[in-house]
Write an enzyme that holds these catalytic residues in place. Structure first.
Site, PDB file in Angstrom:
ATOM      1  N   ASP A  70       0.858  -1.182   0.000  1.00 25.72           N
ATOM      2  CA  ASP A  70       0.000   0.000   0.000  1.00 25.72           C
ATOM      3  C   ASP A  70       0.894   1.232   0.000  1.00 25.72           C
ATOM      4  O   ASP A  70       2.112   1.123  -0.145  1.00 25.72           O
ATOM      5  CB  ASP A  70      -0.940  -0.025   1.215  1.00 25.72           C
ATOM      6  N   HIS A  77      -3.161   3.501  -4.418  1.00 23.52           N
ATOM      7  CA  HIS A  77      -2.469   3.032  -3.203  1.00 23.52           C
ATOM      8  C   HIS A  77      -1.058   2.555  -3.553  1.00 23.52           C
ATOM      9  O   HIS A  77      -0.588   1.539  -3.027  1.00 23.52           O
ATOM     10  CB  HIS A  77      -3.259   1.901  -2.541  1.00 23.52           C
ATOM     11  N   GLU A  79     -10.201   3.091  -4.371  1.00 19.54           N
ATOM     12  CA  GLU A  79      -9.856   4.452  -3.971  1.00 19.54           C
ATOM     13  C   GLU A  79      -8.830   5.126  -4.878  1.00 19.54           C
ATOM     14  O   GLU A  79      -7.978   5.891  -4.420  1.00 19.54           O
ATOM     15  CB  GLU A  79      -9.358   4.462  -2.515  1.00 19.54           C
TER      16      GLU A  79
END
Length: 678
Positions: A200, A252, A320
């Protein structure tokens, strides 16, 4: 006389009648039929295994013996099981026909029969037999002098095939021992999927020999070697658990792009650089889907990662991606126009579809968070539903949409245990709620669910207390019949299960005292412990708003880290208040005011403790307000004096304001009921 007492005790045990409500089984079996009598346990108790199972059953059976031995102190004579038909005369016969496959949709059923002189576990394969052993261990009962199993017949199988736990090791790294003890706990709750979040913005956690820069530049020295990965995969497999890796792309990606900035989407003057993030949150760093080198590097990464994980699934994240770097990059915008890609969702689908053949080469199916579900996404992908009302979405909406659209899907919305929500919110969250109408084919696409443990606010010290025991309730939701929903039964059983998890090495109970000793400056922790049982950490990410208060290197050793999502004494207080409001007897009133008296004393003790413990200071404002309100309620309920209603309401509202200790009073709702009595 001695032999008479032995015979008398044997007679008592053989005729003991156990009731279902006395059993602390979890997950609750599909079918259970209690009989009369018991199987008395002795040091001569042995196990025999027949059939053609995977050798993992020998490890599981040996571990069963040692756990049984540890719980009873009998010093059981049988040492290690290594082959079939070793002890033909054994009291416990395990019959499993074949080798179980560590895959989804494998038969995990078992039948357990306990009679007064024999125990039999029948299963089609060793995975079911392992589940049967866990149930048998939970059946163990005792009186003042001995241990026994009740006579019973159980036929059991899971409701859902996917019963998982995701642990994020990218934000706060979780060492091998943390992973292994949680695998043991998962197995005890009959969970079968470990989803391992390995990359991440805050870190790259897997060693790649062909890409050493990833761990050199983006791990801070905290990563799993390939040997450690193999060892954990083997350890999980021995417990019937499938391991699924996740490398989150195209967003990410700060850690990945710290090593390979040339495949990022950022534009600017001079040499483009990225860096590992120290805060939590959503960042702009995104891979460039128009750059051929992006796929060259990813393919090479997958070629090295995939062989480490023999399962059929690979999680690519896909969540995201805020699209800011794509929107600001003229070359990417031109690529979209040239390829008739209308928006960033289409561009991400283009990217995702490029990954499918890379994974298929290794017999892996692509899995991703729900954002990967677009009109043109392959129906072979597995959709991981995670967003709900917290993100402005319909709770579980993506799961239903995926099933109706032809995708296999897994639910995590409602199972985000890092939100620190109470037990009930998870337990009553069903992947197939009754109000949703799906065809049999669509229902079959709902594989199950996963508890999600994101690690922004957990370290090895407190992670277990955030996972357990609430995840045991999620495990039951995913295994047991949909009608098993009684919260009173759950809480009663979970008290015992919580201790049994500690037996397996889970630290959710013992490490609380470690944190409290640190806060107290190694003084008496009783007042701190009492207050912690009234408080719960701020929920829904309020504790770390904006992701900037706690950084990825911050130690999490404060009062909020010692508090749990279900404050034990608060539950007792709430029940006592409800009883009082239903029937305002003197006894019920006294039961309520006894709490208030304790809180006043507790506050004074905390003040005294704080004189040599700076970490206690942030607790005092909330403790003082609670004490002041308790004193007012004592005057009203105990002394029958009139109190100032304005003062009472003011104190009540202060009980509900944000505390410097980052906790909330779990007794607030019940206090409000008492204050607002007319």
């Amino acid at each position: 006389m001695k032999y008479f007492l032995i015979l008398l005790m044997a007679h008592f045990i053989s005729n003991a009648q156990i009731k279902e409500e006395q059993l602390n089984l979890m997950p609750w079996p599909q079918n259970i039929n209690l009989g009369t009598g018991t199987f008395a346990l002795s040091k001569n108790f042995k196990i025999n295994i027949t059939g053609n199972p995977n050798p993992r059953i020998f490890i599981g059976a040996t571990n069963f013996l040692r756990r049984l031995d540890g719980r009873t102190g009998l010093f059981l004579e049988q040492a290690f099981l290594t082959k079939i038909n070793e002890k033909l005369e054994a009291e416990l016969q395990i019959n499993c026909l074949r080798n179980g496959r560590i895959e989804i949709n494998e038969d995990e059923s078992y039948q357990l029969t306990v009679t007064s002189n024999k125990i039999i576990i029948n299963a089609s394969n060793d995975l079911g037999a392992l589940h049967g052993l866990e149930t048998l261990l939970q059946l163990l009962q005792n009186n003042s002098t001995s241990y026994y199993f009740p006579v019973v017949e159980i036929s059991d199988s899971p409701r859902f095939t996917w019963r998982g736990l995701m642990i994020d090791a990218a934000r706060h790294f979780q060492p091998v021992d943390v992973i292994k003890r949680n695998l043991d706990a998962m197995a005890s709750m009959k969970m079968n999927v470990f989803h391992w979040h390995l990359a991440d913005d805050q870190g790259w956690r897997i060693q790649l020999k062909n890409h050493p820069k990833l761990t050199e530049l983006a791990s801070d020295g905290n990563f799993y070697t390939q040997e450690e990965i193999k060892n954990i995969v083997q350890y999980a497999g021995e417990r019937g658990i499938l391991v699924i890796p996740e490398i989150d792309v195209p967003g990410h990606a700060s850690a990945l792009l710290t090593a390979y900035p040339e495949i990022g989407s950022k534009v600017g003057e001079g040499k483009i650089r990225y860096e590992v993030q120290r805060n939590s949150g959503i960042f702009n760093a995104t891979l460039d889907p128009t750059n051929p080198k992006t796929y060259e590097i990813l393919s090479s990464i997958f070629d090295e990662v995939c062989p480490l994980f023999p399962g059929s699934y690979f999680h690519i994240g896909g969540d995201e991606n805020n699209g800011k770097e794509w929107n600001a990059n003229p070359a990417i915008q031109k690529f979209k126009r040239d390829n008739n890609l209308m928006n960033n969702h289409d561009l991400q689908t283009y990217f995702n579809m490029k990954l499918i053949p890379m994974l298929k080469k290794h017999n892996k199916k692509l899995m991703g968070w729900e954002e990967i579900m677009t009109e043109n996404m392959s129906k072979d992908a597995i959709i991981h539903a995670w967003r709900g009302t917290n993100e402005g979405q319909e709770a579980g909406g993506a799961l239903i949409k995926a099933a109706k659209s032809g995708y296999n899907t897994v639910l995590s919305n409602g199972y985000y245990i890092d939100l620190m929500l109470g037990l009930e919110s998870h337990y009553l969250n069903d992947p197939l709620p009754k109000k949703i109408i799906l065809s049999p084919e669509e229902k079959a696409r709902v594989l199950g669910g996963e508890a999600a443990m994101w690690s922004e606010l957990v370290t090895p010290l407190n992670i277990d207390s955030r996972i357990w025991p609430r995840t045991a309730a999620i495990a039951e939701r995913l295994w047991s019949n949909a009608e098993v929903t009684d919260m009173k039964s759950l809480r009663k059983r979970l008290k015992t299960i919580s201790f049994r998890l500690e037996e397996l090495g889970i630290t959710h109970i013992r490490n609380k005292e470690v944190i409290l000793r640190n806060i107290s400056n190694n003084q008496d922790t009783r007042a701190l412990n009492d207050f912690s049982n009234l408080c719960e950490p701020l929920k829904n990410y309020k504790r770390n708003g904006g992701g900037k208060k706690y950084r990825m290197h911050s130690p999490l050793t404060l009062f909020a880290d010692a508090c749990n999502a279900d404050a034990a004494q608060a539950l007792d207080f709430n029940e006592t208040v409800n009883t009082y409001l239903d029937n305002k007897t003197v006894a019920n009133s006294s039961a309520v005011t006894n709490f208030f008296k304790k809180w006043v004393v507790m506050n004074n003790d905390l003040i005294a403790l704080s004189t040599n413990a700076p970490l206690v200071q942030p607790l005092l404002p909330l403790s003082q307000i609670l004490s002041d309100l308790a004193e007012q309620l004592l005057l009203e309920m105990d002394k029958k004096q009139k109190v100032n209603p304005t003062l009472m309401k003011d104190l009540l509202e202060k009980c509900n304001t944000r505390s410097p200790a980052d906790v909330e009073l779990a007794v607030y709702t019940s206090l409000k009921k008492l204050v607002e009595i007319k």
